[in-house]
Design an enzyme around this catalytic site. Structure first.
Site, PDB file in Angstrom:
ATOM      1  N   ILE A  58      72.329  46.842  12.733  1.00 37.84           N
ATOM      2  CA  ILE A  58      72.740  45.477  13.100  1.00 37.84           C
ATOM      3  C   ILE A  58      71.704  44.828  14.027  1.00 37.84           C
ATOM      4  O   ILE A  58      71.326  43.681  13.833  1.00 37.84           O
ATOM      5  CB  ILE A  58      74.127  45.484  13.792  1.00 37.84           C
ATOM      6  CG1 ILE A  58      75.158  46.261  12.956  1.00 37.84           C
ATOM      7  CG2 ILE A  58      74.607  44.054  14.096  1.00 37.84           C
ATOM      8  CD1 ILE A  58      75.609  45.616  11.669  1.00 37.84           C
ATOM      9  N   GLN A  94      73.009  31.028  10.573  1.00 43.65           N
ATOM     10  CA  GLN A  94      74.168  30.992   9.663  1.00 43.65           C
ATOM     11  C   GLN A  94      75.277  30.090  10.209  1.00 43.65           C
ATOM     12  O   GLN A  94      76.007  29.463   9.451  1.00 43.65           O
ATOM     13  CB  GLN A  94      74.699  32.410   9.409  1.00 43.65           C
ATOM     14  CG  GLN A  94      73.694  33.326   8.739  1.00 43.65           C
ATOM     15  CD  GLN A  94      73.198  32.773   7.407  1.00 43.65           C
ATOM     16  OE1 GLN A  94      73.979  32.442   6.517  1.00 43.65           O
ATOM     17  NE2 GLN A  94      71.875  32.649   7.271  1.00 43.65           N
ATOM     18  N   CYS A 150      73.621  39.436  26.015  1.00 44.92           N
ATOM     19  CA  CYS A 150      72.777  40.635  26.075  1.00 44.92           C
ATOM     20  C   CYS A 150      71.527  40.470  25.209  1.00 44.92           C
ATOM     21  O   CYS A 150      71.575  39.857  24.145  1.00 44.92           O
ATOM     22  CB  CYS A 150      73.567  41.842  25.579  1.00 44.92           C
ATOM     23  SG  CYS A 150      74.954  42.264  26.627  1.00 44.92           S
ATOM     24  N   LYS A 174      87.746  41.671  24.367  1.00 46.17           N
ATOM     25  CA  LYS A 174      86.753  40.699  24.846  1.00 46.17           C
ATOM     26  C   LYS A 174      86.244  39.806  23.704  1.00 46.17           C
ATOM     27  O   LYS A 174      86.202  38.582  23.842  1.00 46.17           O
ATOM     28  CB  LYS A 174      85.567  41.444  25.469  1.00 46.17           C
ATOM     29  CG  LYS A 174      84.330  40.594  25.626  1.00 46.17           C
ATOM     30  CD  LYS A 174      83.105  41.442  25.905  1.00 46.17           C
ATOM     31  CE  LYS A 174      81.821  40.688  25.759  1.00 46.17           C
ATOM     32  NZ  LYS A 174      81.203  40.770  24.429  1.00 46.17           N
ATOM     33  N   ASN A 175      85.875  40.421  22.583  1.00 47.88           N
ATOM     34  CA  ASN A 175      85.237  39.616  21.539  1.00 47.88           C
ATOM     35  C   ASN A 175      86.219  38.720  20.780  1.00 47.88           C
ATOM     36  O   ASN A 175      85.804  37.807  20.084  1.00 47.88           O
ATOM     37  CB  ASN A 175      84.418  40.506  20.588  1.00 47.88           C
ATOM     38  CG  ASN A 175      83.143  40.990  21.273  1.00 47.88           C
ATOM     39  OD1 ASN A 175      82.751  40.458  22.326  1.00 47.88           O
ATOM     40  ND2 ASN A 175      82.506  41.997  20.719  1.00 47.88           N
ATOM     41  N   ARG A 206      68.435  37.276  18.046  1.00 50.04           N
ATOM     42  CA  ARG A 206      69.827  37.052  17.623  1.00 50.04           C
ATOM     43  C   ARG A 206      69.968  35.593  17.189  1.00 50.04           C
ATOM     44  O   ARG A 206      70.522  34.760  17.894  1.00 50.04           O
ATOM     45  CB  ARG A 206      70.789  37.377  18.779  1.00 50.04           C
ATOM     46  CG  ARG A 206      70.745  38.835  19.176  1.00 50.04           C
ATOM     47  CD  ARG A 206      71.635  39.128  20.372  1.00 50.04           C
ATOM     48  NE  ARG A 206      73.034  39.214  20.030  1.00 50.04           N
ATOM     49  CZ  ARG A 206      74.013  39.363  20.920  1.00 50.04           C
ATOM     50  NH1 ARG A 206      73.727  39.436  22.211  1.00 50.04           N
ATOM     51  NH2 ARG A 206      75.264  39.439  20.547  1.00 50.04           N
ATOM     52  N   PRO A 207      69.463  35.286  15.991  1.00 51.27           N
ATOM     53  CA  PRO A 207      69.481  33.891  15.539  1.00 51.27           C
ATOM     54  C   PRO A 207      70.901  33.395  15.274  1.00 51.27           C
ATOM     55  O   PRO A 207      71.828  34.203  15.133  1.00 51.27           O
ATOM     56  CB  PRO A 207      68.682  33.934  14.234  1.00 51.27           C
ATOM     57  CG  PRO A 207      68.740  35.340  13.764  1.00 51.27           C
ATOM     58  CD  PRO A 207      68.902  36.201  14.987  1.00 51.27           C
ATOM     59  N   ILE A 208      71.063  32.052  15.204  1.00 51.08           N
ATOM     60  CA  ILE A 208      72.376  31.490  14.840  1.00 51.08           C
ATOM     61  C   ILE A 208      72.235  30.565  13.622  1.00 51.08           C
ATOM     62  O   ILE A 208      72.974  29.610  13.460  1.00 51.08           O
ATOM     63  CB  ILE A 208      73.052  30.756  16.030  1.00 51.08           C
ATOM     64  CG1 ILE A 208      72.156  29.642  16.583  1.00 51.08           C
ATOM     65  CG2 ILE A 208      73.463  31.706  17.119  1.00 51.08           C
ATOM     66  CD1 ILE A 208      72.923  28.651  17.482  1.00 51.08           C
ATOM     67  N   ARG A 264      80.833  41.815  32.611  1.00 50.22           N
ATOM     68  CA  ARG A 264      81.068  40.792  31.583  1.00 50.22           C
ATOM     69  C   ARG A 264      82.081  41.263  30.560  1.00 50.22           C
ATOM     70  O   ARG A 264      82.720  40.440  29.900  1.00 50.22           O
ATOM     71  CB  ARG A 264      79.747  40.484  30.838  1.00 50.22           C
ATOM     72  CG  ARG A 264      78.845  39.528  31.563  1.00 50.22           C
ATOM     73  CD  ARG A 264      77.724  39.041  30.654  1.00 50.22           C
ATOM     74  NE  ARG A 264      78.240  38.804  29.326  1.00 50.22           N
ATOM     75  CZ  ARG A 264      77.690  39.254  28.197  1.00 50.22           C
ATOM     76  NH1 ARG A 264      76.577  39.943  28.221  1.00 50.22           N
ATOM     77  NH2 ARG A 264      78.239  39.003  27.025  1.00 50.22           N
ATOM     78  N   ASP A 310      78.494  48.312  18.778  1.00 47.03           N
ATOM     79  CA  ASP A 310      78.861  48.267  20.208  1.00 47.03           C
ATOM     80  C   ASP A 310      79.250  49.640  20.758  1.00 47.03           C
ATOM     81  O   ASP A 310      79.391  49.793  21.973  1.00 47.03           O
ATOM     82  CB  ASP A 310      80.023  47.288  20.422  1.00 47.03           C
ATOM     83  CG  ASP A 310      79.650  45.867  20.018  1.00 47.03           C
ATOM     84  OD1 ASP A 310      78.447  45.569  19.960  1.00 47.03           O
ATOM     85  OD2 ASP A 310      80.555  45.071  19.741  1.00 47.03           O
TER      86      ASP A 310
HETATM   87  N1  EPU Z   1      72.622  37.068  12.530  1.00 46.31           N
HETATM   88  C1  EPU Z   1      71.705  36.246  11.924  1.00 46.31           C
HETATM   89  N2  EPU Z   1      71.987  34.901  11.848  1.00 46.31           N
HETATM   90  C2  EPU Z   1      73.126  34.378  12.345  1.00 46.31           C
HETATM   91  C3  EPU Z   1      74.063  35.217  12.972  1.00 46.31           C
HETATM   92  C4  EPU Z   1      73.779  36.566  13.057  1.00 46.31           C
HETATM   93  O1  EPU Z   1      70.664  36.693  11.459  1.00 46.31           O
HETATM   94  O2  EPU Z   1      73.305  33.153  12.246  1.00 46.31           O
HETATM   95  C5  EPU Z   1      72.355  38.501  12.639  1.00 46.31           C
HETATM   96  C6  EPU Z   1      72.262  38.957  14.097  1.00 46.31           C
HETATM   97  O3  EPU Z   1      70.974  38.772  14.624  1.00 46.31           O
HETATM   98  C7  EPU Z   1      72.661  40.405  14.009  1.00 46.31           C
HETATM   99  C8  EPU Z   1      73.676  40.419  12.856  1.00 46.31           C
HETATM  100  O4  EPU Z   1      73.455  39.230  12.119  1.00 46.31           O
HETATM  101  O5  EPU Z   1      71.562  41.171  13.633  1.00 46.31           O
HETATM  102  C9  EPU Z   1      75.127  40.457  13.277  1.00 46.31           C
HETATM  103  O6  EPU Z   1      75.380  39.416  14.189  1.00 46.31           O
HETATM  104  P1  EPU Z   1      76.812  38.764  14.417  1.00 46.31           P
HETATM  105  O7  EPU Z   1      76.688  37.308  14.263  1.00 46.31           O
HETATM  106  O8  EPU Z   1      77.849  39.486  13.611  1.00 46.31           O
HETATM  107  O9  EPU Z   1      77.025  39.104  15.941  1.00 46.31           O
HETATM  108  P2  EPU Z   1      77.614  38.169  17.035  1.00 46.31           P
HETATM  109  O10 EPU Z   1      78.745  37.386  16.465  1.00 46.31           O
HETATM  110  O11 EPU Z   1      76.554  37.438  17.732  1.00 46.31           O
HETATM  111  C10 EPU Z   1      79.457  39.855  17.766  1.00 46.31           C
HETATM  112  C11 EPU Z   1      79.841  40.495  19.065  1.00 46.31           C
HETATM  113  C12 EPU Z   1      78.822  41.552  19.426  1.00 46.31           C
HETATM  114  C13 EPU Z   1      78.713  42.575  18.302  1.00 46.31           C
HETATM  115  C14 EPU Z   1      78.407  41.872  16.974  1.00 46.31           C
HETATM  116  C15 EPU Z   1      78.376  42.804  15.795  1.00 46.31           C
HETATM  117  C16 EPU Z   1      80.928  38.668  20.174  1.00 46.31           C
HETATM  118  C17 EPU Z   1      80.909  37.672  21.249  1.00 46.31           C
HETATM  119  N3  EPU Z   1      79.883  39.479  20.087  1.00 46.31           N
HETATM  120  O12 EPU Z   1      78.203  39.245  18.019  1.00 46.31           O
HETATM  121  O13 EPU Z   1      79.294  42.182  20.596  1.00 46.31           O
HETATM  122  O14 EPU Z   1      77.707  43.500  18.590  1.00 46.31           O
HETATM  123  O15 EPU Z   1      79.388  40.838  16.727  1.00 46.31           O
HETATM  124  O16 EPU Z   1      79.597  43.425  15.655  1.00 46.31           O
HETATM  125  O17 EPU Z   1      81.885  38.752  19.414  1.00 46.31           O
HETATM  126  C18 EPU Z   1      79.168  43.358  22.603  1.00 46.31           C
HETATM  127  O18 EPU Z   1      80.408  43.234  22.661  1.00 46.31           O
HETATM  128  O19 EPU Z   1      78.510  44.106  23.372  1.00 46.31           O
HETATM  129  C19 EPU Z   1      78.441  42.625  21.567  1.00 46.31           C
HETATM  130  C20 EPU Z   1      77.126  42.460  21.588  1.00 46.31           C
END
Ligand code: EPU
Length: 429
Positions: free
Chosen positions: A327, A125, A116, A22-23, A121-123, A397, A305
């Site tokens: 995380i 970065q 979820c 999925k991811n 969950r900021p973006i 999902r 996860d």
């Molecule tokens: N973070 C920041 N700033 C950013 C991006 C992330 O502070 O700009 C923080 C997040 O808040 C979190 C940590 O960094 O605390 C890790 O976040 P990451 O960006 O790695 O997660 P993601 O890309 O949003 C993906 C998976 C998640 C999985 C995480 C960690 C996808 C679509 N989602 O999320 O999957 O938990 O990596 O491995 O790839 C799931 O499948 O149930 C799921 C939530």
């Protein structure tokens, strides 16, 4: 609205085929926007996130066919259409449309992502990366506006190791002018999978799977055919279910090295796991299981996860286990539901403390997010009596054909429509 019923206690036995990741899928599909001819992705899972992304690609003018797990995307007639609302809010991974559309059109308007609720969950970065490449990024009424005259390669150090930011910057950088270096990049297998697709499309990208990724921008990318990697989180979930209830469960279509952190913990608890090229066998239902402590970490550490399904299994261990999520700050909503089922556990800060051994009892429970749903399914398989799980939109999902796969292994599991009273109860809960 529906609920998933599980009559617990049946032993699991047989072979289960693991679907495409999925991811990975949620990034590979937006990546097709960058090509100038059709891209085929095979082995995609049957999950609602894929249907949503397909709709979004069609909304921006793409021609998409999707049959038997094979998606063909013709991106030629796509346009840079704003997507501030609607389906983008359904999934977190819609943020990959930002990188891909910025890369191709040098502009995009994408609503802030849904997905979820696991705490903040900021973006930031992702945005830091887009800005470094030359984009102007603003947040206007809940949508992110990205605009660039042109994108120029840059050196980007991620302050947080982020899967999403690493992939998103890769998507924006492959068509930028010159060299991009992403430092402190995430190393998840899904990142390598996306880099493999981009390389097959003609991108120059090195180092995916290490913490430094180097990209040299190219002028255009072309179509190709790509086979997705197996879903290590789905595989891990079936390993946990197999540990809980399996006489002998074989997982087919897995990459065992992607699962080393989970197999190590299951072996530490006392389970027997055998691996071959693309299969794994687990012998479960042991007595005298040892408690274990788990700390979730970025790959190759224990995946966040799988933390949630693991907490259900740990109710079978004799003694106290501590599961700490480094995380996400709020990924423990499943703990209250497990307590409803008789589990002896509590949350302290970022840790769940689980005291076993307890026999779970069937109950009415609600999945608050995708992996909480997986946890409740594992708990339902282990419990005495019937467990009724609502919140199935989360499970759908991310888990492909879940009840069919479990039924194939011998579980008694079925879906049922909720009656009016149950819908009202759910709305008031
Ligand atoms: N973070 C920041 N700033 C950013 C991006 C992330 O502070 O700009 C923080 C997040 O808040 C979190 C940590 O960094 O605390 C890790 O976040 P990451 O960006 O790695 O997660 P993601 O890309 O949003 C993906 C998976 C998640 C999985 C995480 C960690 C996808 C679509 N989602 O999320 O999957 O938990 O990596 O491995 O790839 C799931 O499948 O149930 C799921 C939530």
């Amino acid at each position: 609205m529906e609920k998933l019923n599980i009559a617990g206690g049946d032993p699991l036995r047989g072979t289960v085929h693991i679907s495409g990741a999925k991811n990975s899928a949620v990034a590979l599909i937006p990546a097709t926007i960058l090509a100038d001819s059709p891209v085929t992705i095979e082995g995609l899972p049957h999950i609602s996130d894929i249907d949503t992304l397909r709709d979004l690609l069609e909304e921006i003018g793409g021609k998409v066919t999707f049959e038997k797990g094979e998606m063909v995307v013709n991106p030629v007639s796509m346009i840079s259409m704003p997507l501030p609302n609607g389906k983008v809010k359904k999934l977190r991974a819609s943020y990959y449309l930002m990188g891909a559309m910025l890369g191709r059109f040098k502009q995009a308007v994408i609503g802030l992502p849904g997905g979820c609720h696991l705490g903040p969950r900021p973006i930031d970065q992702h945005i830091k990366g887009f800005e470094a490449l030359g984009a102007e990024v603003t947040n206007e009424q809940g949508a992110i506006y990205l605009r660039a005259e042109k994108l120029v390669g840059a050196r980007i150090y991620l302050d947080v190791v982020s899967v999403g930011a690493t992939i998103n910057i890769m998507l924006a950088a492959v068509l930028a002018e010159g060299k991009t270096v992403i430092e402190n990049a995430a190393k998840e297998p899904e990142i390598i999978d996306v880099a493999t697709l981009l390389a097959s499309m003609g991108a120059k990208i090195k180092g995916a799977g290490t913490d430094v990724i180097r990209i040299e921008g190219v002028e255009s990318l072309h179509g190709c055919k790509h086979s997705i990697i197996p879903d290590r989180i789905e595989a891990g979930t079936f390993l946990i279910a197999g540990a809980a209830m399996g006489d002998e469960v074989v997982l087919d279509n897995v990459i065992p090295t992607h699962l080393e952190s989970i197999t190590a913990k299951l072996r530490e608890m006392g389970f027997t796991i055998e691996t071959s090229n693309d299969q794994m066998l687990i012998v479960g239902r042991n007595e005298g299981l040892k408690p274990v402590d788990i700390k979730t970490l970025v790959y190759p550490g224990f995946p966040t996860d799988l933390q949630q399904p693991m907490t259900a299994l740990l109710t079978k261990a004799k003694g106290t286990s501590v599961v700490t999520d480094t995380i996400y700050s709020a990924r423990f909503k499943h703990i209250d539901e497990l307590r409803r089922m008789g589990a002896n556990m509590k949350v302290e800060g970022r840790s769940a403390i689980i005291t076993g051994q307890t026999q779970l009892q069937g109950a009415k429970v609600k999945a608050s997010d995708l992996r909480a749903g997986a946890c409740l399914v594992v708990a339902g398989l282990m419990a005495d009596g019937v467990t009724e799980i609502t919140g199935l939109e989360h499970i759908d999902r991310g888990y492909s054909l879940l009840e069919k796969k479990l039924e194939g292994l011998g579980a008694t599991i079925w879906r049922e429509k909720l009656n009016d009273q149950e819908i009202e109860e759910l709305q008031n809960s």
